[in-house]
Design a protein around this motif. Sequence first.
Motif, PDB file in Angstrom:
ATOM      1  N   TYR A 134       0.786  -1.320   0.092  1.00  0.00           N
ATOM      2  CA  TYR A 134       0.024   0.107   0.017  1.00  0.00           C
ATOM      3  C   TYR A 134       0.913   1.197   0.173  1.00  0.00           C
ATOM      4  O   TYR A 134       1.706   1.345   0.890  1.00  0.00           O
ATOM      5  N   GLU A 156     -11.461   9.796   5.627  1.00  0.00           N
ATOM      6  CA  GLU A 156     -11.143   8.144   5.307  1.00  0.00           C
ATOM      7  C   GLU A 156      -9.850   8.072   5.317  1.00  0.00           C
ATOM      8  O   GLU A 156      -9.141   6.918   5.737  1.00  0.00           O
ATOM      9  N   ALA A 160      -7.658   5.667   7.757  1.00  0.00           N
ATOM     10  CA  ALA A 160      -6.938   4.507   7.275  1.00  0.00           C
ATOM     11  C   ALA A 160      -5.189   4.837   7.794  1.00  0.00           C
ATOM     12  O   ALA A 160      -4.440   3.830   8.112  1.00  0.00           O
ATOM     13  N   LEU A 199     -13.331   1.434   3.976  1.00  0.00           N
ATOM     14  CA  LEU A 199     -12.087   1.280   4.174  1.00  0.00           C
ATOM     15  C   LEU A 199     -11.699  -0.380   3.866  1.00  0.00           C
ATOM     16  O   LEU A 199     -11.047  -0.716   2.930  1.00  0.00           O
ATOM     17  N   ARG A 200     -12.514  -1.148   4.555  1.00  0.00           N
ATOM     18  CA  ARG A 200     -12.515  -2.681   4.404  1.00  0.00           C
ATOM     19  C   ARG A 200     -12.696  -3.042   3.081  1.00  0.00           C
ATOM     20  O   ARG A 200     -12.269  -4.028   2.353  1.00  0.00           O
ATOM     21  N   LEU A 203     -10.221  -0.891   0.231  1.00  0.00           N
ATOM     22  CA  LEU A 203      -8.668  -1.141   0.193  1.00  0.00           C
ATOM     23  C   LEU A 203      -8.845  -2.558   0.419  1.00  0.00           C
ATOM     24  O   LEU A 203      -7.583  -3.111   0.625  1.00  0.00           O
ATOM     25  N   LEU A 223      -6.050  -3.200  13.209  1.00  0.00           N
ATOM     26  CA  LEU A 223      -5.456  -3.569  11.559  1.00  0.00           C
ATOM     27  C   LEU A 223      -4.543  -4.736  11.821  1.00  0.00           C
ATOM     28  O   LEU A 223      -3.328  -4.486  12.439  1.00  0.00           O
TER      29      LEU A 223
END
Length: 228
Positions: A134, A156, A160, A199-200, A203, A223
Amino acid sequence: MRIAVLDDDRLQLELMERVAHEMGHTCSLHTTGQSFQQELRRETFDMLVVDWVLPDTSGPEVIQWARTNLEHAPPILFITHRSEESDIVEGLQCGADDFMVKPLRLAELKARIHALLRRAYPLCTDDVQRFGPYTFTRSALTVGFEGQEVLLTHREFALAMLLFQNAGRLMSRDHLRESVWGQNPDVLSRSLDTHVSRLRQVLQLRPGNHYSIAAVYGLGYRLDAHEN
C-alpha cells in the motif's frame, strides 16, 4: 494524542490536564488504581502518567500490571516525591520509561512528554508512505495497491493512516473518533463504523489479503498484517 493520568492529588491532576491541553493532547484523569485499570481495559491511550503513592495500590504495581496485561502498553512516565537513586531505579525497573520528581517543573514536564511520544510514535511528514503493497500519498488523498489507486475523503484517509501506523494495536472506538473527528460530541458511533466498512471494502482489508481490519467487540478496531 490521548494521555491517561493516575494521581490522587487533585492539584496535580489539574496541572497535568492543563499541560496536556496546552500541548494539544486529550487527558483522562483518575485518582485510584482501580478506576485507572478499568478504563485501560476498555480504552486505549498513547501515554500513561502514574504517581507512586496511591490510596488503593502503588504506582509500581500499576505499571507492572500495565506491562503484563496490555497487549501494546504505551510509554509510561512515573511521577513521585521520592528522589533517592534506589527509588528511581525501582521505578524504571518496574516498567516506566521515564521518571520525574515532584514538584513538577512545567517546561521539563512538557519536554519529557514530547520526548516520550516522539520516540514511541515517530512523526512522519513525508508526502508518500508505504506499508507493504500500500502506498499512501497525503497531497492527493490516494492509496495505491496492486495496480489500483483509490481516492479517499480527508477523514477516510486520516482513519486509514491511523490504522496502518498502528498496525497490530487495538484502537478503541473513542480513540479513533477523537483522532479523526476531534472532540466532537455529535459524531455518532455508526459514523466510525461506516468509514471502517468503506475502507475494508475499497482497500480490500480482509482476511486472506496483506492486511485485514478486525472488529473487537465492545472495544474498537485493529488492523492486522498477514504474510502472503
